[in-house]
Design a protein around this motif. Structure first.
Motif, mmCIF file in Angstrom:
data_model
loop_
_atom_site.group_PDB
_atom_site.id
_atom_site.type_symbol
_atom_site.label_atom_id
_atom_site.label_comp_id
_atom_site.label_asym_id
_atom_site.label_seq_id
_atom_site.Cartn_x
_atom_site.Cartn_y
_atom_site.Cartn_z
ATOM 1 N N LYS A 107 34.776 5.766 13.465
ATOM 2 C CA LYS A 107 34.091 6.922 13.626
ATOM 3 C C LYS A 107 34.168 7.646 12.463
ATOM 4 O O LYS A 107 33.524 8.697 12.332
ATOM 5 N N TRP A 112 30.578 5.858 10.669
ATOM 6 C CA TRP A 112 29.763 5.507 11.221
ATOM 7 C C TRP A 112 28.700 6.800 11.432
ATOM 8 O O TRP A 112 28.915 7.922 12.000
ATOM 9 N N ASN A 113 27.421 6.689 10.914
ATOM 10 C CA ASN A 113 26.407 7.964 11.055
ATOM 11 C C ASN A 113 25.002 7.453 10.731
ATOM 12 O O ASN A 113 24.565 7.747 9.779
ATOM 13 N N GLN A 158 37.837 1.696 16.692
ATOM 14 C CA GLN A 158 37.106 2.871 17.149
ATOM 15 C C GLN A 158 37.389 3.882 16.252
ATOM 16 O O GLN A 158 36.685 4.807 15.591
#
Ligand SMILES: [Zn+2]
Length: 215
Positions: free
Chosen positions: A34, A37-38, A30
């Motif tokens: 993050k 990730w977009n 995770q």
């Protein structure tokens, strides 16, 4: 299928591909995920020929690392880290009308050196599972254009003029095409390819890239 998964787990134990953290059922932890990730429609990607381009990631951190490994270090095994990203793309429903998917091709010589088009390794299996007809040789590239980063926006377009052709025998007319690339940079490549598809009768061309540095 179970056996195959088991077999893959032996070769590629599930650890985060970026930081090596042990994981159960994913290749991305995770905290690494993050950072890049977009999913979004890239601003300014809608042009006369391209009905916008979606992307899943910012071209930074772990995703940038694995794309570079895939492209320049021969790490075709990295293909296994992409399906879980693609499965989390939130807008597949918006791409339902695209019946065929065509990747940005490499020039022949580059393809022979690399042994594969990285875009095929990232997208082909997944898109076929999604019911798209994936035509890896739908477009042909007549030459490489890798000095692009030194050029201005206008010069990029000029440099790319006539670089793509629809392959003989591939019927584009009346089709809605999903145009695929690994990385969307300025959009010059995708726009020139979309223009060629439109010139051959495509009704709409929508872009999809794995990662982009553009907002
Ligand atoms: Zn990680």
């Amino acid at each position: 299928m179970k056996f195959w998964t088991f077999f893959l787990d032996l070769i590629y134990p599930k650890v985060c591909v970026n930081c090596g953290k042990e994981l159960n059922d994913t290749y991305w932890c995770q905290s690494c995920l993050k950072k890049f990730w977009n999913p979004r429609m890239i601003q300014m990607s809608q042009t006369k020929d391209l009905s916008g381009c979606y992307t899943l990631c910012n071209y930074v951190e772990g995703i940038r690392k694995v794309i570079i490994q895939l492209k320049y270090n021969g790490r075709s095994d990295r293909r296994y880290v992409f399906p879980e990203l693609l499965s989390d793309f939130p807008w597949w429903n918006r791409l339902e009308s695209c019946s065929i998917a065509i990747p940005i091709p490499l020039a022949k010589k580059r393809f022979q050196q690399r042994g594969y088009n990285q875009t095929d390794l990232i997208f082909q299996e997944w898109l076929e599972k999604m019911g798209k007809k994936y035509i890896s040789d739908g477009l042909v590239r007549t030459r490489n254009t890798e000095t692009q980063s030194l050029l201005s926006k206008d010069e990029r377009y000029e440099n790319m003029r006539g670089v793509f052709h629809v392959n003989h025998g591939i019927k584009i007319e009346g089709k809605s095409v999903l145009l695929i690339d690994d990385v969307y940079t300025t959009g010059a490549t995708m726009n020139v390819a979309a223009h060629e598809l439109k010139r051959n009768g495509a009704t709409t061309v929508v872009g999809l890239s794995l990662a982009s540095g553009a907002s």
